[in-house]
Design an enzyme around this catalytic site. Structure first.
Site, short mmCIF file in Angstrom:
data_model
loop_
_atom_site.label_atom_id
_atom_site.label_comp_id
_atom_site.label_asym_id
_atom_site.label_seq_id
_atom_site.Cartn_x
_atom_site.Cartn_y
_atom_site.Cartn_z
CE LYS A 231 42.46 8.85 60.88
NZ LYS A 231 41.48 7.81 60.69
CG HIS B 182 47.78 9.77 56.60
ND1 HIS B 182 46.78 9.40 57.47
CD2 HIS B 182 47.48 9.17 55.42
CE1 HIS B 182 45.93 8.61 56.85
NE2 HIS B 182 46.32 8.46 55.61
CG ASP C 63 38.23 6.64 60.33
OD1 ASP C 63 39.17 6.96 61.08
OD2 ASP C 63 38.35 5.78 59.44
CG HIS D 191 41.86 11.84 56.42
ND1 HIS D 191 43.03 12.26 57.04
CD2 HIS D 191 41.69 10.55 56.81
CE1 HIS D 191 43.53 11.27 57.75
NE2 HIS D 191 42.74 10.23 57.64
CE LYS E 149 37.45 1.86 56.52
NZ LYS E 149 38.92 2.01 56.39
#
Length: 497
Positions: free
Chosen positions: A165, A195, A252, A257, A343
């Site tokens: 990705k 993942h 991202d 995900h 983050k």
């Protein structure tokens, strides 16, 4: 949490992906493209070494290629350093010698002809016509060049290709990328990796839902109030600032995900535990997702991000995003899904939390404690430790009717199977070599997710600053009100006993 111990001993089933026994995988040549990058160093080389040490690699050779002008000896030193730093357990000389015999290196400057020659030499070492597995550990902007190189080298036959990705940055780029890859590879050859789906705990969502008659009847809007998928990270963007400036937290993490985990939670029972059936149910969820409403999104940026090298001083890239989304179908109509990731936050965690509806009326006296600690929750911890908890109210021992929040908890370390676990990348590489696409995403699902994301991409709104070590901008409380975020936990997980 107050813990109620339960017997979680299970019979070991081995280290296969889903409790089924895979047939032995055929001989392979694995081509690592981008072989000196951070992902290869931290995950791919250690993962391949662990598969080799566990006896799960077949007759296999690894051809590594990247921009660095290494020879075999220099790359072997790079690989040894990576494995000693990141492999679980000790790297013995004997295991390393057997692994090293498999690896050769060719610099990218050798061109398609040089890569073809290196693969041909590896195939000659194995004998016969081994399968090929190409792992593209390269930035998205390099994917097209790499795929063309594989085509020019004549390496598309007998091959599967694993793509990292993000799969594009919007609907148009995703369609372009898919069309480019499908010119050279059939879609059955393409393994788009996430993942998160390779984690033991993520697959446990499927097992928990569809193997037990206790919860499936209440897995719907009549009994579930809301669902949270929460992936805060303590890390900064670090050396990935240039990549992050072009991507941001939503592209991202959410598209790649969190939406995939949402599909595992929300999908209907598949007709079989096989790739086509599971992907079809996931795609039904994606087709039912309402377009993301920018008014239901909070975008944040941690203080100091704009000082990072490669970041614009007036950057509006989000390092944090929280959003409310809804699935417009019979099972989930009216049930909000709250997604959050960022983050430089207070804790690193990966949880899915199912909040059940509270009883419509309480028979308990005031002061009993009923409702004081929120609704009952079923919580999946998607970290590598793999935990699951069900919280509920129970009577406190002693006179009177005082209630406390209790929990039933399962953890992988409570079983005899902890040593059987494959790390996510190890599992997914093994599955790709077996031709099993169950835990991979397909082109239709990816394009649909970019389609529902487009309203936010077109009108993202302002970013709000948040303190490093916090839980994000203060406006996230308004986003979820009158409910509250499950993290931070008021009660911790039970420790290893």
């Amino acid at each position: 949490m107050t813990d109620v111990d339960i017997d979680t001993r299970v019979e070991s089933k081995g280290a296969t992906s889903r409790g089924d026994e895979h047939s032995p995988v055929p001989p392979h040549v694995i081509v690592l493209l981008g072989a000196t990058g951070d992902l290869t160093r931290r995950k791919l080389l250690p993962g391949l070494f662990h598969l080799s040490r566990a006896g799960l690699l077949p007759a296999c050779c690894i051809v590594a290629t990247s921009l660095e002008e290494f020879d075999d000896e220099a790359f072997h030193a790079f690989a040894r350093s990576a494995c000693e730093e990141f492999v679980r357990g000790h790297v013995t000389d004997e295991h390393w010698r057997r692994f090293l015999e498999r690896i050769s290196y060719v610099p990218q400057s050798a061109g398609p002809a040089g890569l073809a020659k290196a693969v041909a030499q590896a195939e000659a070492t194995i004998g016969g016509e081994p399968h090929r597995l190409h792992y593209l550990s390269v930035p998205p902007r390099a994917a097209e060049v790499v795929v063309e190189t594989l085509s020019q080298a004549g390496l598309a036959e007998r091959a599967r290709i694993i793509m990292e990705k993000p799969f594009g940055t919007d609907l148009a780029s995703a369609r372009h990328l898919n069309a480019m890859v499908q010119r050279i590879f059939d879609d059955s050859q393409v393994f788009r990796i996430d993942h998160f789906l390779g984690k033991e705990a993520a697959q446990n969502i499927l097992a928990f839902r569809f193997a037990n008659g206790l919860f499936e009847p209440i897995w719907n809007r009549s009994h579930i109030d809301h669902i949270q998928i929460d992936v805060p990270e303590t890390l900064s963007v670090g050396a990935r600032a240039d990549f992050y400036e072009k991507t941001g937290a939503f592209r991202d993490m959410v598209v790649t995900h969190l939406f995939q985990i949402l599909a595992f939670v929300a999908m209907e029972p598949p007709t079989a535990l096989e790739p086509r059936a599971i992907n079809e149910e996931k795609n039904k969820v994606f087709r039912s997702l309402r377009p993301v409403d920018p008014a239901q999104v909070v975008r944040g940026q941690y203080e100091g991000y704009r000082w990072s090298e490669g970041v614009s001083p007036d950057s509006s890239t989000e390092t944090f995003v929280a959003l409310r989304c809804e699935i417009d179908n019979w099972r989930w109509a009216g049930v909000p899904f709250y997604l959050r990731t960022g983050k430089q936050m207070a804790e690193g965690a990966r949880i899915v939390s199912i909040a059940f509806r509270e009883p419509p009326k309480s028979m308990f006296p005031p002061g009993s404690g009923v409702g004081a600690q929120g609704p009952d929750h079923l919580t999946f911890d998607l970290a590598d430790s793999s935990k699951l908890s069900l919280s509920f109210y129970g009577k406190r021992p002693g006179p009177g009717m005082k209630l406390d929040k209790l929990s039933l908890q399962f953890a992988l370390h409570d079983t005899d199977s902890e040593d059987d676990v494959l790390e996510a990348y190890e599992r997914l590489i093994y599955d790709a070599m077996s031709g099993d696409q169950t835990l991979f995403t397909n082109a239709e699902g990816i394009e649909r997710l970019w389609e529902v994301s487009q309203p936010l991409l077109d009108a993202p709104g302002e970013v709000e600053l948040y303190r490093v070590g916090s839980w994000g901008p203060s406006s996230i409380k308004e986003l979820i009100a009158p409910r509250s975020w499950r993290l931070p936990f008021e009660r911790g997980w039970r420790g290893h006993r």
